[in-house]
Write a protein that holds these residues in place. Sequence first.
Motif, PDB file in Angstrom:
ATOM      1  N   VAL A 246       0.844  -1.201   0.000  1.00  0.00           N
ATOM      2  CA  VAL A 246       0.000   0.000   0.000  1.00  0.00           C
ATOM      3  C   VAL A 246       0.878   1.250   0.000  1.00  0.00           C
ATOM      4  CG1 VAL A 246      -1.695   1.341   1.322  1.00  0.00           C
ATOM      5  CG2 VAL A 246      -1.945  -1.132   1.128  1.00  0.00           C
ATOM      6  N   LEU A 247       1.930   1.227   0.805  1.00  0.00           N
ATOM      7  CA  LEU A 247       2.840   2.371   0.876  1.00  0.00           C
ATOM      8  C   LEU A 247       3.509   2.622  -0.473  1.00  0.00           C
ATOM      9  CD1 LEU A 247       4.578   1.813   4.352  1.00  0.00           C
ATOM     10  CD2 LEU A 247       2.613   3.259   3.808  1.00  0.00           C
ATOM     11  N   ASP A 248       3.876   1.551  -1.171  1.00  0.00           N
ATOM     12  CA  ASP A 248       4.496   1.698  -2.489  1.00  0.00           C
ATOM     13  C   ASP A 248       3.536   2.335  -3.487  1.00  0.00           C
ATOM     14  OD1 ASP A 248       6.942   0.731  -1.768  1.00  0.00           O
ATOM     15  OD2 ASP A 248       6.657  -1.278  -2.581  1.00  0.00           O
ATOM     16  N   VAL A 249       2.281   1.899  -3.445  1.00  0.00           N
ATOM     17  CA  VAL A 249       1.274   2.475  -4.354  1.00  0.00           C
ATOM     18  C   VAL A 249       1.066   3.956  -4.031  1.00  0.00           C
ATOM     19  CG1 VAL A 249      -1.143   2.425  -5.062  1.00  0.00           C
ATOM     20  CG2 VAL A 249       0.092   0.289  -4.736  1.00  0.00           C
ATOM     21  N   MET A 250       0.988   4.282  -2.747  1.00  0.00           N
ATOM     22  CA  MET A 250       0.818   5.684  -2.341  1.00  0.00           C
ATOM     23  C   MET A 250       1.978   6.551  -2.835  1.00  0.00           C
ATOM     24  SD  MET A 250      -0.451   5.433   1.600  1.00  0.00           S
ATOM     25  CE  MET A 250      -2.112   4.917   2.047  1.00  0.00           C
ATOM     26  N   ALA A 251       3.186   6.057  -2.644  1.00  0.00           N
ATOM     27  CA  ALA A 251       4.364   6.822  -3.054  1.00  0.00           C
ATOM     28  C   ALA A 251       4.375   7.045  -4.558  1.00  0.00           C
ATOM     29  CB  ALA A 251       5.637   6.096  -2.609  1.00  0.00           C
TER      30      ALA A 251
ATOM     31  N   LEU B  83       4.860  13.997   0.520  1.00  0.00           N
ATOM     32  CA  LEU B  83       4.382  12.786   1.173  1.00  0.00           C
ATOM     33  C   LEU B  83       5.535  12.088   1.896  1.00  0.00           C
ATOM     34  CD1 LEU B  83       2.145  10.709   1.708  1.00  0.00           C
ATOM     35  CD2 LEU B  83       2.781   9.596  -0.459  1.00  0.00           C
ATOM     36  N   ASP B  84       5.379  11.882   3.188  1.00  0.00           N
ATOM     37  CA  ASP B  84       6.402  11.239   4.011  1.00  0.00           C
ATOM     38  C   ASP B  84       5.795   9.994   4.650  1.00  0.00           C
ATOM     39  OD1 ASP B  84       8.411  10.455   5.669  1.00  0.00           O
ATOM     40  OD2 ASP B  84       8.477  12.281   6.875  1.00  0.00           O
ATOM     41  N   LEU B  85       6.249   8.826   4.189  1.00  0.00           N
ATOM     42  CA  LEU B  85       5.700   7.568   4.705  1.00  0.00           C
ATOM     43  C   LEU B  85       6.717   6.815   5.559  1.00  0.00           C
ATOM     44  CD1 LEU B  85       3.863   6.388   1.461  1.00  0.00           C
ATOM     45  CD2 LEU B  85       2.827   7.402   3.497  1.00  0.00           C
ATOM     46  N   ARG B  86       7.757   7.514   5.979  1.00  0.00           N
ATOM     47  CA  ARG B  86       8.762   6.871   6.831  1.00  0.00           C
ATOM     48  C   ARG B  86       8.156   6.527   8.197  1.00  0.00           C
ATOM     49  NH1 ARG B  86      13.315  11.369   6.487  1.00  0.00           N
ATOM     50  NH2 ARG B  86      11.405  12.590   6.665  1.00  0.00           N
ATOM     51  N   ASP B  87       8.556   5.376   8.710  1.00  0.00           N
ATOM     52  CA  ASP B  87       8.150   4.933  10.053  1.00  0.00           C
ATOM     53  C   ASP B  87       6.648   4.708  10.193  1.00  0.00           C
ATOM     54  OD1 ASP B  87      10.843   5.259  10.852  1.00  0.00           O
ATOM     55  OD2 ASP B  87      10.489   7.393  11.190  1.00  0.00           O
ATOM     56  N   VAL B  88       5.942   4.543   9.083  1.00  0.00           N
ATOM     57  CA  VAL B  88       4.508   4.240   9.163  1.00  0.00           C
ATOM     58  C   VAL B  88       4.342   2.796   9.620  1.00  0.00           C
ATOM     59  CG1 VAL B  88       2.379   3.928   7.850  1.00  0.00           C
ATOM     60  CG2 VAL B  88       3.813   5.926   7.434  1.00  0.00           C
ATOM     61  N   ALA B  89       3.573   2.600  10.674  1.00  0.00           N
ATOM     62  CA  ALA B  89       3.441   1.254  11.239  1.00  0.00           C
ATOM     63  C   ALA B  89       2.039   0.668  11.079  1.00  0.00           C
ATOM     64  CB  ALA B  89       3.802   1.283  12.721  1.00  0.00           C
ATOM     65  N   ALA B  90       1.075   1.494  10.678  1.00  0.00           N
ATOM     66  CA  ALA B  90      -0.303   1.013  10.583  1.00  0.00           C
ATOM     67  C   ALA B  90      -1.000   1.589   9.347  1.00  0.00           C
ATOM     68  CB  ALA B  90      -1.082   1.397  11.845  1.00  0.00           C
ATOM     69  N   ASP B  91      -1.978   0.852   8.871  1.00  0.00           N
ATOM     70  CA  ASP B  91      -2.723   1.228   7.664  1.00  0.00           C
ATOM     71  C   ASP B  91      -3.407   2.581   7.819  1.00  0.00           C
ATOM     72  OD1 ASP B  91      -3.731   0.049   5.001  1.00  0.00           O
ATOM     73  OD2 ASP B  91      -5.565   0.764   5.952  1.00  0.00           O
ATOM     74  N   ASP B  92      -4.089   2.794   8.952  1.00  0.00           N
ATOM     75  CA  ASP B  92      -4.821   4.047   9.162  1.00  0.00           C
ATOM     76  C   ASP B  92      -3.884   5.252   9.127  1.00  0.00           C
ATOM     77  OD1 ASP B  92      -7.235   2.782   9.342  1.00  0.00           O
ATOM     78  OD2 ASP B  92      -7.314   2.773  11.527  1.00  0.00           O
ATOM     79  N   GLU B  93      -2.717   5.104   9.750  1.00  0.00           N
ATOM     80  CA  GLU B  93      -1.746   6.200   9.767  1.00  0.00           C
ATOM     81  C   GLU B  93      -1.290   6.539   8.355  1.00  0.00           C
ATOM     82  OE1 GLU B  93       2.732   7.239  11.503  1.00  0.00           O
ATOM     83  OE2 GLU B  93       1.815   5.278  11.899  1.00  0.00           O
ATOM     84  N   ALA B  94      -1.085   5.506   7.535  1.00  0.00           N
ATOM     85  CA  ALA B  94      -0.650   5.720   6.149  1.00  0.00           C
ATOM     86  C   ALA B  94      -1.686   6.514   5.368  1.00  0.00           C
ATOM     87  CB  ALA B  94      -0.399   4.375   5.473  1.00  0.00           C
ATOM     88  N   TRP B  95      -2.949   6.172   5.518  1.00  0.00           N
ATOM     89  CA  TRP B  95      -3.998   6.869   4.763  1.00  0.00           C
ATOM     90  C   TRP B  95      -4.197   8.298   5.255  1.00  0.00           C
ATOM     91  CZ3 TRP B  95      -5.525   5.541   0.208  1.00  0.00           C
ATOM     92  CH2 TRP B  95      -5.405   4.207  -0.196  1.00  0.00           C
ATOM     93  N   ILE B  96      -3.997   8.512   6.542  1.00  0.00           N
ATOM     94  CA  ILE B  96      -4.090   9.885   7.075  1.00  0.00           C
ATOM     95  C   ILE B  96      -3.008  10.760   6.444  1.00  0.00           C
ATOM     96  CG2 ILE B  96      -3.708  11.285   9.147  1.00  0.00           C
ATOM     97  CD1 ILE B  96      -5.091   9.032  10.741  1.00  0.00           C
ATOM     98  N   ARG B  97      -1.787  10.245   6.380  1.00  0.00           N
ATOM     99  CA  ARG B  97      -0.682  11.013   5.786  1.00  0.00           C
ATOM    100  C   ARG B  97      -0.895  11.228   4.289  1.00  0.00           C
ATOM    101  NH1 ARG B  97       5.195   9.219   8.217  1.00  0.00           N
ATOM    102  NH2 ARG B  97       4.573   8.782  10.368  1.00  0.00           N
ATOM    103  N   PHE B  98      -1.358  10.178   3.607  1.00  0.00           N
ATOM    104  CA  PHE B  98      -1.586  10.260   2.162  1.00  0.00           C
ATOM    105  C   PHE B  98      -2.657  11.304   1.845  1.00  0.00           C
ATOM    106  CE2 PHE B  98      -3.796   8.467  -1.672  1.00  0.00           C
ATOM    107  CZ  PHE B  98      -2.760   8.670  -2.575  1.00  0.00           C
ATOM    108  N   GLN B  99      -3.768  11.243   2.563  1.00  0.00           N
ATOM    109  CA  GLN B  99      -4.852  12.206   2.333  1.00  0.00           C
ATOM    110  C   GLN B  99      -4.404  13.630   2.652  1.00  0.00           C
ATOM    111  OE1 GLN B  99      -8.988  11.264   3.472  1.00  0.00           O
ATOM    112  NE2 GLN B  99      -8.951  13.124   4.737  1.00  0.00           N
TER     113      GLN B  99
END
Length: 345
Positions: free
Chosen positions: A177-182, A204-220
């Motif tokens: 998911v992180l790869d697709v977001m990046a 977009l900074d996805l470093r140290d993302v440990a959970a799905d919800d956190e990733a989507w919050i940063r992406f949005q």
Amino acid sequence: MYKVLIADDEPMIRKGLQKLIEQSGQPLAGIRLAENGLDALRLIGEERPDFLFTDIRMPKLDGLELCRQVSEMDSDIQIVIVSGYNDFEYAQKCVSYGVKEYLLKPISKKSVDAALNKLVQLQTRQKYKAFVSIYKLEKWIGEAEEAVWTLQQSDLLEIIHKVRQELYASRLKLYQVLDVMAEFSSLLIKRLNVRDVFAFSDTLDLRDVAADDEAWIRFQASLVQLLLDLKAKRKGKLKDPVEEAKLYIENHLNEEVSLEEVADRIGLNPSYFSQLFKQSTQETFVQYRTRRRMEKAKKLLAQPQYRITDISGEVGYADHPHFTKTFKKYIGVLPSEYRSKLGIE
């Protein structure tokens, strides 16, 4: 950026392989070292690598068993076996565990480069085959680009929600998911910059993302910020970007201010700003700046307390001969001759 894990019980081999990988020219996020198979499994549990280089004969847990456990744990980790000539047949047994390449000792830079190139190509193909089709990704990005460009925040949030639902239905792992977001963010930025009006940068900074919800919050948040930045830049245009540029130039005539610096200051793409400036002033950026410098020089020359050598610095010329040459070209006479005409000796 690729994460690499090297597992080998010989310190010299570990360090040597690390150095060769660092010299490969591939984009690396980091290289970690493990002394044996158990140590490697622990490190994989802490942070998933993209590529695993492992020796066959190691204490506590050998390379064959390590490959077996890694394939069960995460079959997408690309594995390279490092073995001596006598172990080669043994190493080939690992093929059922997803091993992609073999390196025979002594290891050479050429063999490491070839192995890494193969791994990168395999991962690139795997990413788009397993994650999401190029067609679908391009469609999403096209919709997001339109929503950002037309400042439709509700449409953008709807697109993000749709993408999330589709990726969730595909049962992707977090790193996928992180790869697709990046990739999504990077391609969207490129498409916005192709419009050649405003300069956008990827935040977009996805470093140290440990959970799905956190990733989507940063992406949005990153995509919405693009929209808000664009909105702010367009509001700024009500001030007239060319007039803003003129004011900035005027306040920095004694400095070597570049077109790119001024464009960035007012939030415009340099190429677009250059065209807009010339269309508005009938002069190029450099022509306008030089003319304003010469006009300021004339005013200073009319004041006896200023020495001509000081005036050249006041209007941005560290090289005095260059100043006098430019002044004569624009005004028709040398600075000293201009001052004499004013009755100032």
